[in-house]
Enzyme design. Structure first.
Site, PDB file in Angstrom:
ATOM      1  N   CYS A   2      21.520  64.137  28.173  1.00 15.41           N
ATOM      2  CA  CYS A   2      20.719  62.869  27.661  1.00 15.41           C
ATOM      3  C   CYS A   2      21.168  61.737  28.627  1.00 15.41           C
ATOM      4  O   CYS A   2      22.502  61.892  29.223  1.00 15.41           O
ATOM      5  CB  CYS A   2      20.923  62.373  26.516  1.00 15.41           C
ATOM      6  N   ARG A  27      18.072  62.040  33.531  1.00 11.86           N
ATOM      7  CA  ARG A  27      18.993  63.000  32.683  1.00 11.86           C
ATOM      8  C   ARG A  27      18.130  63.293  31.604  1.00 11.86           C
ATOM      9  O   ARG A  27      18.664  64.332  30.749  1.00 11.86           O
ATOM     10  CB  ARG A  27      20.307  62.162  32.087  1.00 11.86           C
ATOM     11  N   TRP A  71      16.963  64.548  26.296  1.00  9.62           N
ATOM     12  CA  TRP A  71      16.444  65.932  26.378  1.00  9.62           C
ATOM     13  C   TRP A  71      16.680  66.543  25.418  1.00  9.62           C
ATOM     14  O   TRP A  71      17.734  66.867  25.120  1.00  9.62           O
ATOM     15  CB  TRP A  71      17.064  66.272  27.846  1.00  9.62           C
ATOM     16  N   ASN A  97      25.363  62.170  23.937  1.00  9.88           N
ATOM     17  CA  ASN A  97      24.839  62.990  24.930  1.00  9.88           C
ATOM     18  C   ASN A  97      25.767  64.160  24.698  1.00  9.88           C
ATOM     19  O   ASN A  97      27.098  64.017  24.811  1.00  9.88           O
ATOM     20  CB  ASN A  97      25.024  62.529  26.371  1.00  9.88           C
ATOM     21  N   GLY A  98      25.112  65.410  24.592  1.00 16.72           N
ATOM     22  CA  GLY A  98      25.913  66.652  24.127  1.00 16.72           C
ATOM     23  C   GLY A  98      25.639  67.356  23.036  1.00 16.72           C
ATOM     24  O   GLY A  98      24.450  67.228  22.549  1.00 16.72           O
ATOM     25  N   GLU A 466      14.939  79.510  46.992  1.00 17.52           N
ATOM     26  CA  GLU A 466      15.104  77.717  46.848  1.00 17.52           C
ATOM     27  C   GLU A 466      13.474  77.366  46.982  1.00 17.52           C
ATOM     28  O   GLU A 466      13.005  76.341  46.332  1.00 17.52           O
ATOM     29  CB  GLU A 466      15.937  77.437  47.683  1.00 17.52           C
ATOM     30  N   LYS A 470      11.477  75.251  43.909  1.00 12.01           N
ATOM     31  CA  LYS A 470      10.979  73.886  44.264  1.00 12.01           C
ATOM     32  C   LYS A 470       9.668  74.008  43.839  1.00 12.01           C
ATOM     33  O   LYS A 470       9.216  73.013  43.010  1.00 12.01           O
ATOM     34  CB  LYS A 470      11.212  73.531  45.808  1.00 12.01           C
ATOM     35  N   GLU A 473       9.331  74.187  39.982  1.00  7.39           N
ATOM     36  CA  GLU A 473       9.858  73.131  39.065  1.00  7.39           C
ATOM     37  C   GLU A 473       8.740  71.886  39.221  1.00  7.39           C
ATOM     38  O   GLU A 473       8.764  71.336  38.394  1.00  7.39           O
ATOM     39  CB  GLU A 473      11.113  72.724  39.228  1.00  7.39           C
ATOM     40  N   HIS A 489       9.285  98.051  46.338  1.00  7.98           N
ATOM     41  CA  HIS A 489       9.721  98.459  45.203  1.00  7.98           C
ATOM     42  C   HIS A 489       9.251  97.822  43.895  1.00  7.98           C
ATOM     43  O   HIS A 489       9.672  98.058  42.853  1.00  7.98           O
ATOM     44  CB  HIS A 489      11.245  98.312  45.208  1.00  7.98           C
ATOM     45  N   LYS A 588      17.854  66.285  34.958  1.00  4.53           N
ATOM     46  CA  LYS A 588      18.599  66.771  36.306  1.00  4.53           C
ATOM     47  C   LYS A 588      20.250  67.373  36.070  1.00  4.53           C
ATOM     48  O   LYS A 588      20.566  68.087  36.854  1.00  4.53           O
ATOM     49  CB  LYS A 588      18.880  65.351  37.113  1.00  4.53           C
TER      50      LYS A 588
END
Ligand code: G6P
Length: 593
Positions: A2, A27, A71, A97-98, A466, A470, A473, A489, A588
């Site tokens: 957060c 965040r 978040w 935050n945590g 990657e 991208k 997300e 396979h 992020k």
């Protein structure tokens, strides 16, 4: 993960807090709120974005306050679960935050003592504990409360009875920033760049106290001298500069980011310094990271395997933490844009415990990763605000190239030819950006599909991962990165006219097998786009569409290829009207395991 902010000074706190919160939204952004103190604490919070809160909230007078953008971890996004949280008396407010891991025990215990809880959050125990211990000194009460708490936290506490803010940290970032007759506390530097560029970093276990005119930091009960750092990032670095989204701005900044991150190399200063990383006793490399940084790690592994004569591994930090591995004589490299990713930090601590040398590659000066590491190499990407990493990835690659090239066993010829290519990279990347219109056209077509495969081999396999990351997300299209040789396979069962495949080619020994793989895909009816160098005529005859990038030596192909894929994802997401900089459910900086 957060964002938290605190302000105390001579100005009205509300507009400043809201402005800083806007800058911290990367965040977390499922809810937000502020508390301002003036003859009592007034709180306004909701499960909306900061811009919406600005428009809907009443004026709150007061020159001291705290704010939070969330978040969710404990309890869904809702006005009640949004921070700040209050004690029973309403005189103490906390943003956090945590994660408090023993919150349920504390909550049961405090409930038994008569405290009433209103939210489902772990955070709410903090103001109640502070209330329990408050005896006229906020700092002492905070210290006592923290003694009972297990887990991770960066907190800011506001109390009506004392004109100050108290902050503390353990395993979550926090800074104090100095203004002129005003001071700030924040999760991160971009939050305060509008007001100050002087910061003090708190260490784990520190308690910071700010008033309008003073700052004080205590460590294990004793006041310590504060070290003020001058930040080189400017407020313009953290703004959109006319681009529609931060992500697009950050993609376009990449030629400059490459130049900045290579500056020391090009001037010749970096080689000597980097060469000191390679002690005689190092006979293996282990690269650890999460998310996009992990894809840089995988490319680093490929670069290392090509250039060095020692084994190179790349691992997800979150998996490494639950594995046992031989680590003797290993140089461990942790890659993290933010320097705060919980899984990566945990891996670094584990490495230190077993006596490994840990090198951090990070974008944030003073970040926790830089403080755990024995040595730190900084990427010069500037602040990256968009949740989806772009320029920080490219900067990480630049550091990895330089680091691997600094190994004493690299021959002068190879070193010179690679250095020559590196110098040309900013211009090559600019050419990719100049082709934005064509890439956007392809992206608009691709945005109609629900599933898209990205395939590559060798150094371009991580690029496929990657590119797919991208896409998923920011556009919410299911992108799947796959090693081209592995499609047969299993994933062949998913191919067909409704599943396009993007094939990434490089001019190395993977080129021929890629052609074979592309033909196999074609036989299964999937539309194929090839991403390849200019003038690759062989491929044009086989695939449906060709997207070209400037020719570079294969070892550098991840740079140009990834940037083309960043643009492809961006324009697909734009076509779908997605909230590109702040995708749903993501953040992020992921400071929880
Ligand atoms: C989050 C971000 C990603 C990032 C990852 C690792 O998931 O959304 O963009 O790649 O964290 O972050 P780090 O700061 O350690 O590079």
């Amino acid at each position: 993960m957060c964002g938290i902010i605190g302000y105390i000074g001579l100005r009205q706190a509300q507009p400043i807090l809201l402005n800083c919160l806007g800058r911290l939204e990367y965040r977390g952004y499922d809810s937000c709120g502020i508390a301002v103190s003036e003859h009592g604490i007034n709180v306004c919070k909701d499960a909306i974005r900061v811009e919406a809160l600005k428009k809907t909230m009443p004026r709150l007078d007061g020159t001291a306050g705290i704010g939070h953008t969330r978040w969710a971890t404990h309890g869904e996004p809702s006005p009640i679960n949004a921070h700040p949280h209050l004690d029973c008396s309403g005189k103490i407010a906390v943003v956090h935050n945590g994660i408090i891991t023993n919150y349920q025990n504390l909550r049961d215990q405090l409930s038994g003592e008569g405290h009433q809880f209103v939210s489902e959050t772990d955070t709410e125990v903090i103001p109640h504990l502070i209330e329990k211990y408050y005896n006229g000194n906020l700092e002492t009460a905070v210290a006592a409360a923290l003694n009972d708490i297990e887990g991770s936290y960066a907190i800011i506490v506001l109390a009506t009875d004392e004109p100050k803010l108290v902050a503390a940290r353990k395993d979550s970032p926090i800074i104090i920033s100095l203004g002129d007759r005003e001071n700030f506390i924040a999760s991160d530097v971009p939050a305060i760049l509008d007001y100050s560029n002087r910061v003090v970093y708190l260490e784990d276990g520190d308690i910071g106290v700010i008033t309008t005119d003073s700052i004080k930091v205590s460590r294990r009960g004793n006041e310590v001298a504060v070290k003020v750092h001058q930040i080189s990032w400017t407020v313009e670095d953290a703004q959109k500069a006319g681009y529609e989204h931060f992500m697009l701005k950050e993609i376009h900044e990449q030629p400059k980011v490459i130049r900045d991150t290579l500056a020391g190399w090009v001037s010749g200063e970096a080689l000597e310094d980097l060469a000191t990383m390679w002690g005689d006793d190092i006979n293996a490399l282990l690269i650890l990271a999460c998310g996009t940084s992990y894809h840089a790690a995988l490319i680093g592994k490929q670069i290392g395997q090509e250039l060095l004569k020692i084994p190179v591994r790349a691992e997800l930090a979150s998996e490494f933490n639950y594995s046992t591995q031989p680590l003797a004589r290993t140089l461990a490299i942790a890659i993290t844009q933010s320097g705060e990713t919980a899984d990566t930090l945990k891996a670094m601590k584990k490495l230190k415990e077993v006596g490994c040398q840990a090198l951090a590659i990070t974008n944030v000066v003073g970040s926790t990763a830089s403080r755990i590491a024995d040595r730190t190499l900084y990427t010069r990407a500037g602040p990256e605000i968009s949740v989806a990493a772009t320029k920080s990835f490219t900067a990480q690659l630049m550091v990895l190239y330089q680091l691997m090239m600094s190994h004493p066993e690299i021959g002068a010829r190879r070193l010179n030819s690679m250095t020559k290519e590196l110098r040309q990279l900013p211009n090559k990347v600019q050419q990719v950006l100049d082709n934005e219109g064509e890439i956007a056209q392809y992206a608009r077509e691709l945005s109609q599909y629900e599933n898209i495969f990205y395939i590559g081999r060798g150094i371009n396999f991580p690029v496929a991962l990657e590119g797919a990351l991208k896409l998923k997300e920011i556009s919410y299209i299911h992108g799947e990165g796959y090693a081209a040789g592995e499609l047969k396979h299993g994933p062949f069962a998913l191919l067909g006219s409704d599943t396009p495949v993007i094939a990434l080619l490089a001019q190395d020994d993977t080129y021929e097998p890629m052609l074979t793989n592309i033909k196999e895909v074609k036989a299964r009816g999937s539309p194929i786009i090839a991403l390849t160098r200019e003038g690759d005529e062989d491929i044009e005859k086989i695939v449906d569409k060709v997207l070209t990038v400037p020719q570079v030596e294969a070892i550098f192909s991840p740079v140009v290829n990834t940037i083309a894929l960043q643009l492809l994802a961006y324009y697909a997401a734009r076509e779908k009207g997605c909230p590109i900089d702040f995708p749903r459910n993501l953040a992020k900086s992921v400071t929880v395991e």
